[in-house]
Design an enzyme around this catalytic site. Sequence first.
Site, PDB file in Angstrom:
ATOM      1  N   TRP A  79      38.832  25.826  41.374  1.00 33.17           N
ATOM      2  CA  TRP A  79      39.436  25.616  42.695  1.00 33.17           C
ATOM      3  C   TRP A  79      38.374  25.671  43.792  1.00 33.17           C
ATOM      4  CZ3 TRP A  79      44.956  27.466  44.161  1.00 33.17           C
ATOM      5  CH2 TRP A  79      45.888  26.930  43.258  1.00 33.17           C
ATOM      6  N   ASP A 117      37.453  43.406  43.277  1.00 33.05           N
ATOM      7  CA  ASP A 117      38.843  43.614  42.872  1.00 33.05           C
ATOM      8  C   ASP A 117      39.680  43.579  44.137  1.00 33.05           C
ATOM      9  OD1 ASP A 117      41.317  44.461  42.054  1.00 33.05           O
ATOM     10  OD2 ASP A 117      40.626  46.305  41.093  1.00 33.05           O
ATOM     11  N   LYS A 181      50.005  31.070  43.257  1.00 33.57           N
ATOM     12  CA  LYS A 181      50.688  30.945  41.972  1.00 33.57           C
ATOM     13  C   LYS A 181      51.809  31.968  41.871  1.00 33.57           C
ATOM     14  CE  LYS A 181      48.256  30.578  38.171  1.00 33.57           C
ATOM     15  NZ  LYS A 181      47.349  30.970  37.060  1.00 33.57           N
TER      16      LYS A 181
END
Length: 226
Positions: A79, A117, A181
């Site tokens: 992406w 993270d 998503k």
Amino acid sequence: MTAPPRKSGLKVRVKTARGRTVGQARWLQRQLNDPYVQAAKSEGWRSRAAYKLIELDEKYKLLKPGMRVVDLGAAPGGWTQVAVKRVKAGDAAGGFVLGVDINPVDPIVGATLMQQDFLAEDADHKVIEALGGKADLVLSDMAAPATGHRQTDHIRIMMLCEAALDFALRVLNPGGAFVAKVLRGGTENELLNTMKRDFRTVRHVKPPASRADSAESYVIATGFRG
């Protein structure tokens, strides 16, 4: 407009040899016969997932030259590659692309990459600092490792989507967009209703490059009210 890759008339069959389980052999056979996997290799994209963003962009015009983009869950970089090319990141008057992932991502010319993270404490502040300003588009293809338990997997990916949305609401310019998503499971409708308060248009779509047997789809929110 990019046409979807065509399937080859020849099908590769993989045997459960050399220590492979039936499941591993089935996965490998699917990869070898996937036209998107084959096209990604020949066209230089790092993953077949690049075509998901390409298809979404060609239909909804998400990426434009000069835009500032954040790609959450960037690894392995498909992406990010698409975003760099379409916003002309790295050019003198081009855009800016920041790719963020918990795993390291090999360098991509024109992109700024950050190993982080996103759910860690203060991660959002670190990403905002690396961004160095507002964004026009926040992308999230983040996904937690599958457990095999459908409801658990749904909850985990929706948590990631909600975290990405909270981040987007803080960094987007007015008129900006958010793509993330999601998995089918029910609560994605609640998320859509939440987004409708902050964006003019909200869609729930499944690009052709998403496998037919996959529960994944994408929410596209455009026209951030600011």
